[in-house]
Design a protein around this motif. Structure first.
Motif, PDB file in Angstrom:
ATOM      1  N   VAL A 110       0.773  -1.293  -0.052  1.00  0.00           N
ATOM      2  CA  VAL A 110       0.171   0.009   0.094  1.00  0.00           C
ATOM      3  C   VAL A 110       0.846   1.156  -0.089  1.00  0.00           C
ATOM      4  N   SER A 111       0.504   2.185  -1.024  1.00  0.00           N
ATOM      5  CA  SER A 111       1.464   3.481  -1.053  1.00  0.00           C
ATOM      6  C   SER A 111       0.583   4.622   0.142  1.00  0.00           C
ATOM      7  N   GLU A 112      -0.465   4.533   0.562  1.00  0.00           N
ATOM      8  CA  GLU A 112      -0.979   5.517   1.241  1.00  0.00           C
ATOM      9  C   GLU A 112      -2.374   5.239   2.058  1.00  0.00           C
ATOM     10  N   ILE A 113      -2.466   5.528   2.991  1.00  0.00           N
ATOM     11  CA  ILE A 113      -3.664   5.298   4.040  1.00  0.00           C
ATOM     12  C   ILE A 113      -4.374   6.393   4.708  1.00  0.00           C
ATOM     13  N   TRP A 114      -5.677   6.362   4.449  1.00  0.00           N
ATOM     14  CA  TRP A 114      -6.413   7.772   5.102  1.00  0.00           C
ATOM     15  C   TRP A 114      -7.235   7.058   6.119  1.00  0.00           C
ATOM     16  N   ILE A 115      -7.353   7.872   7.279  1.00  0.00           N
ATOM     17  CA  ILE A 115      -8.361   7.582   8.340  1.00  0.00           C
ATOM     18  C   ILE A 115      -9.095   8.719   8.412  1.00  0.00           C
ATOM     19  N   THR A 116     -10.376   8.506   8.275  1.00  0.00           N
ATOM     20  CA  THR A 116     -11.364   9.911   8.424  1.00  0.00           C
ATOM     21  C   THR A 116     -12.461   9.649   9.086  1.00  0.00           C
ATOM     22  N   PHE A 117     -12.374  10.364  10.274  1.00  0.00           N
ATOM     23  CA  PHE A 117     -13.304  10.744  11.044  1.00  0.00           C
ATOM     24  C   PHE A 117     -13.978   9.258  11.771  1.00  0.00           C
ATOM     25  N   LEU A 191      -7.985  18.027   1.180  1.00  0.00           N
ATOM     26  CA  LEU A 191      -8.578  18.068   2.528  1.00  0.00           C
ATOM     27  C   LEU A 191      -9.836  18.928   2.682  1.00  0.00           C
ATOM     28  N   SER A 192     -10.296  19.374   1.340  1.00  0.00           N
ATOM     29  CA  SER A 192     -11.547  19.830   1.492  1.00  0.00           C
ATOM     30  C   SER A 192     -12.748  18.939   1.036  1.00  0.00           C
ATOM     31  N   ILE A 193     -12.394  17.761   0.635  1.00  0.00           N
ATOM     32  CA  ILE A 193     -13.402  16.579   0.525  1.00  0.00           C
ATOM     33  C   ILE A 193     -14.128  16.431   1.820  1.00  0.00           C
ATOM     34  N   LYS A 194     -15.287  16.578   2.039  1.00  0.00           N
ATOM     35  CA  LYS A 194     -16.108  16.412   3.226  1.00  0.00           C
ATOM     36  C   LYS A 194     -17.200  15.149   3.380  1.00  0.00           C
ATOM     37  N   THR A 195     -16.744  14.319   4.262  1.00  0.00           N
ATOM     38  CA  THR A 195     -17.869  13.182   4.551  1.00  0.00           C
ATOM     39  C   THR A 195     -19.087  13.729   5.114  1.00  0.00           C
ATOM     40  N   TYR A 196     -19.767  12.508   4.910  1.00  0.00           N
ATOM     41  CA  TYR A 196     -21.316  13.088   5.933  1.00  0.00           C
ATOM     42  C   TYR A 196     -21.257  13.322   7.442  1.00  0.00           C
ATOM     43  N   TYR A 197     -20.228  12.675   7.998  1.00  0.00           N
ATOM     44  CA  TYR A 197     -20.116  13.202   9.354  1.00  0.00           C
ATOM     45  C   TYR A 197     -19.281  14.423   9.385  1.00  0.00           C
ATOM     46  N   GLU A 198     -18.476  14.878   8.699  1.00  0.00           N
ATOM     47  CA  GLU A 198     -17.738  16.135   8.697  1.00  0.00           C
ATOM     48  C   GLU A 198     -18.585  17.078   8.607  1.00  0.00           C
ATOM     49  N   ARG A 199     -19.480  17.066   7.607  1.00  0.00           N
ATOM     50  CA  ARG A 199     -20.502  18.106   7.469  1.00  0.00           C
ATOM     51  C   ARG A 199     -21.542  18.440   8.876  1.00  0.00           C
ATOM     52  N   TYR A 201     -20.243  17.793  11.794  1.00  0.00           N
ATOM     53  CA  TYR A 201     -19.475  18.543  12.593  1.00  0.00           C
ATOM     54  C   TYR A 201     -19.249  19.880  12.253  1.00  0.00           C
ATOM     55  N   LEU A 202     -18.824  20.088  11.288  1.00  0.00           N
ATOM     56  CA  LEU A 202     -18.657  21.610  10.772  1.00  0.00           C
ATOM     57  C   LEU A 202     -20.117  22.572  11.156  1.00  0.00           C
ATOM     58  N   LEU A 204     -21.933  22.148  13.541  1.00  0.00           N
ATOM     59  CA  LEU A 204     -21.963  22.436  14.958  1.00  0.00           C
ATOM     60  C   LEU A 204     -20.547  23.364  15.372  1.00  0.00           C
ATOM     61  N   ASP A 205     -19.936  23.765  14.259  1.00  0.00           N
ATOM     62  CA  ASP A 205     -18.836  24.808  14.265  1.00  0.00           C
ATOM     63  C   ASP A 205     -17.631  24.157  15.053  1.00  0.00           C
ATOM     64  N   LYS A 206     -17.355  22.824  14.898  1.00  0.00           N
ATOM     65  CA  LYS A 206     -16.238  21.914  15.256  1.00  0.00           C
ATOM     66  C   LYS A 206     -15.159  22.064  14.610  1.00  0.00           C
ATOM     67  N   ASN A 207     -13.912  22.298  15.037  1.00  0.00           N
ATOM     68  CA  ASN A 207     -12.790  22.221  14.627  1.00  0.00           C
ATOM     69  C   ASN A 207     -12.346  20.889  14.012  1.00  0.00           C
ATOM     70  N   ILE A 208     -11.394  20.792  12.776  1.00  0.00           N
ATOM     71  CA  ILE A 208     -11.235  19.411  12.115  1.00  0.00           C
ATOM     72  C   ILE A 208      -9.635  19.295  12.534  1.00  0.00           C
ATOM     73  N   ASN A 209      -9.178  18.366  12.858  1.00  0.00           N
ATOM     74  CA  ASN A 209      -7.810  18.171  13.073  1.00  0.00           C
ATOM     75  C   ASN A 209      -7.257  17.465  11.942  1.00  0.00           C
ATOM     76  N   TYR A 210      -6.223  17.521  11.701  1.00  0.00           N
ATOM     77  CA  TYR A 210      -5.631  16.510  10.407  1.00  0.00           C
ATOM     78  C   TYR A 210      -3.991  16.646  10.997  1.00  0.00           C
ATOM     79  N   VAL A 211      -3.423  15.416  10.548  1.00  0.00           N
ATOM     80  CA  VAL A 211      -1.983  15.162  10.743  1.00  0.00           C
ATOM     81  C   VAL A 211      -1.708  14.035   9.361  1.00  0.00           C
ATOM     82  N   GLN A 212      -0.540  14.293   8.776  1.00  0.00           N
ATOM     83  CA  GLN A 212      -0.012  13.489   7.867  1.00  0.00           C
ATOM     84  C   GLN A 212       1.420  13.055   8.465  1.00  0.00           C
TER      85      GLN A 212
END
Length: 217
Positions: A110-117, A191-199, A201-202, A204-212
């Motif tokens: 595998v070249s890359e892995i995403w863990i989203t929410f 990073l602007s791709i938004k999942t159902y859950y991210e929408r 959270y946003l 509700l004015d929640k901040n979105i953390n990210y780390v690579q």
């Protein structure tokens, strides 16, 4: 609601871009060559839910192959159906428990892995279920290529802090990090791709953390 879930489970069984449970064992070490029929780099999204990230990444990067992984078939149904309807051929879905990922992907595959929410599993008694628990990170390290990249997006500050602690233990190389993606200079088409859950959270004015990061070898 139950009838709708059953309908989706039945329909997923007919989708050519979905592999379920032990049906994926035969592709271990050869997902790109035998499932996708090419030699493009392989990218995974773990706990993909409805597959929004998987599908949109596939649209942005046709030169890569993408697999969304989740155990709930009625969730996978949405992303898989969208990919089929839109003719997106570089995306597939695998229905398995992520704990078993080593049974389905080989070393350096595998070249890359995403863990989203992911579910943050906040109770101390459920730490072993957290997708950035050391046992999970060790599995990801095994299947990632030498320079493989990992990403985490989460609205949960506690889970984010926990993940950073684990990355320090692994002496991982953090390439990018922010506690508020949309107020940072990191935000881009990916990073602007938004999942159902991210929408949700946003809203509700929640901040979105990210780390690579990359693992030390």
């Amino acid at each position: 609601m139950a009838k709708d879930k059953l309908r989706k489970f039945a329909e997923v069984e007919t989708f050519k871009n979905v592999v379920q449970l032990d049906g994926g064992l035969k592709y271990r070490g050869k997902w790109s060559s035998e499932f996708f029929g090419n030699d493009k780099p392989l990218v995974l999204e773990l706990a993909c839910g409805k597959g929004e990230y998987t599908v949109n990444l596939a649209k942005l990067f046709p030169e890569r192959n993408f697999i969304g992984i989740d155990y709930k078939g009625n969730r996978i149904w949405r992303g898989a159906k969208t990919a089929l309807e839109e003719g997106i051929v570089n995306v597939g879905f695998l229905r398995i428990q992520i704990e078993k990922i080593l049974e389905f992907f080989d070393e350096n595959e595998v070249s890359e892995i995403w863990i989203t929410f992911p579910d943050p599993q906040p109770q101390d008694s459920r730490e072993k279920k957290r997708l950035t628990n050391p046992k999970f990170l060790q599995r990801y390290k095994f299947i990632l290529k030498k320079d493989g990249i990992m990403h985490l997006k989460t609205d949960n500050d506690g889970f984010y802090a926990y993940t950073l602690e684990q990355l320090a233990f692994f002496e991982a190389q953090k390439n990018k990090e922010t506690t508020d993606v949309y107020k940072s200079n990191l935000v881009n088409d990916v990073l602007s791709i938004k999942t159902y859950y991210e929408r949700k959270y946003l809203a509700l004015d929640k901040n979105i953390n990210y780390v690579q990061w990359k693992f030390s070898k």
